[in-house]
Design a protein around this motif. Structure first.
Motif, short mmCIF file in Angstrom:
data_model
loop_
_atom_site.label_atom_id
_atom_site.label_comp_id
_atom_site.label_asym_id
_atom_site.label_seq_id
_atom_site.Cartn_x
_atom_site.Cartn_y
_atom_site.Cartn_z
N ILE A 103 0.04 2.34 -0.10
CA ILE A 103 -0.76 1.78 1.00
C ILE A 103 -1.44 0.49 0.56
N ILE A 104 -2.14 0.52 -0.59
CA ILE A 104 -2.95 -0.65 -0.97
C ILE A 104 -2.15 -1.77 -1.62
N ARG A 105 -0.94 -1.48 -2.09
CA ARG A 105 -0.14 -2.52 -2.74
C ARG A 105 0.93 -3.11 -1.82
N ILE A 106 1.46 -2.30 -0.89
CA ILE A 106 2.59 -2.75 -0.08
C ILE A 106 2.26 -2.79 1.41
N PRO A 109 -1.98 -4.57 1.71
CA PRO A 109 -2.39 -5.06 0.39
C PRO A 109 -3.83 -5.55 0.37
N ARG A 110 -4.48 -5.30 -0.77
CA ARG A 110 -5.81 -5.83 -1.01
C ARG A 110 -5.94 -6.12 -2.50
N SER A 111 -6.92 -6.92 -2.84
CA SER A 111 -7.01 -7.37 -4.23
C SER A 111 -8.20 -6.79 -4.97
N SER A 112 -9.06 -6.03 -4.30
CA SER A 112 -10.23 -5.49 -5.00
C SER A 112 -10.45 -4.03 -4.61
N ASN A 113 -11.28 -3.36 -5.39
CA ASN A 113 -11.62 -1.95 -5.17
C ASN A 113 -10.38 -1.06 -5.08
N LEU A 114 -9.44 -1.27 -5.98
CA LEU A 114 -8.21 -0.48 -5.95
C LEU A 114 -8.45 0.96 -6.36
N ALA A 115 -9.51 1.22 -7.11
CA ALA A 115 -9.80 2.58 -7.57
C ALA A 115 -10.63 3.37 -6.57
N GLN A 116 -11.08 2.72 -5.53
CA GLN A 116 -11.90 3.41 -4.53
C GLN A 116 -11.18 3.39 -3.19
N ALA A 117 -11.03 4.56 -2.59
CA ALA A 117 -10.36 4.66 -1.30
C ALA A 117 -11.37 4.47 -0.18
N SER A 118 -10.96 3.78 0.84
CA SER A 118 -11.81 3.59 2.01
C SER A 118 -11.54 4.70 3.02
N GLU A 119 -12.37 4.76 4.01
CA GLU A 119 -12.16 5.76 5.07
C GLU A 119 -10.84 5.50 5.80
N GLU A 120 -10.48 4.20 5.94
CA GLU A 120 -9.20 3.86 6.56
C GLU A 120 -8.03 4.38 5.72
#
Length: 125
Positions: A103-106, A109-120
């Motif tokens: 989800i966060i890489r493909i 994508p986002r560049s920060s807070n990769l170790a913390q999941a958001s509610e989304e």
């Protein structure tokens, strides 16, 4: 997702190292062989549908009354996870860690807070 067939770890590393995403299409190259993964090929590989309700950062009216953030956390986290603090990816079970990484890489994508999941992220998982 998991793969029960033999694979070559070095080729996988090269594929992801060379991976570029443009207009929803994945481009990579391994040993001078171009690899293009478009929506139809991605579907044939994963059997994940490409249609559904567009996600706009809010819950869909049809199921928002059935959604519980606490129940969703309990479903994806391991037994030692603290359910009251920030949702850290390290507390996820292995399968959900892989899905979160996709989800966060493909997908989003986002560049920060990769170790913390958001509610989304939790909703998408």
């Amino acid at each position: 997702m998991s793969l029960n067939l033999p694979y070559f770890l070095e080729f996988v590393k090269v594929f992801y190292n060379n991976l570029k995403i443009q207009d929803g299409v994945l481009y990579s190259e391994v040993h001078n062989i171009p690899i293009v993964v478009d929506q139809s090929w991605f579907y044939s590989l994963t059997k994940l549908p490409s249609q559904g309700v567009p996600f706009e950062g809010t819950l869909v009216d049809d199921w928002k009354f059935d959604y519980s953030s606490h129940d969703a956390r309990r479903m994806i986290c391991n037994d030692q996870a603290d359910m009251t603090s920030r949702l850290l990816v390290g507390s996820f079970t292995f399968d959900y860690r892989i899905m979160h990484n996709i989800i966060i890489r493909i997908l989003l994508p986002r560049s920060s807070n990769l170790a913390q999941a958001s509610e989304e992220d939790l909703i998408l998982l």
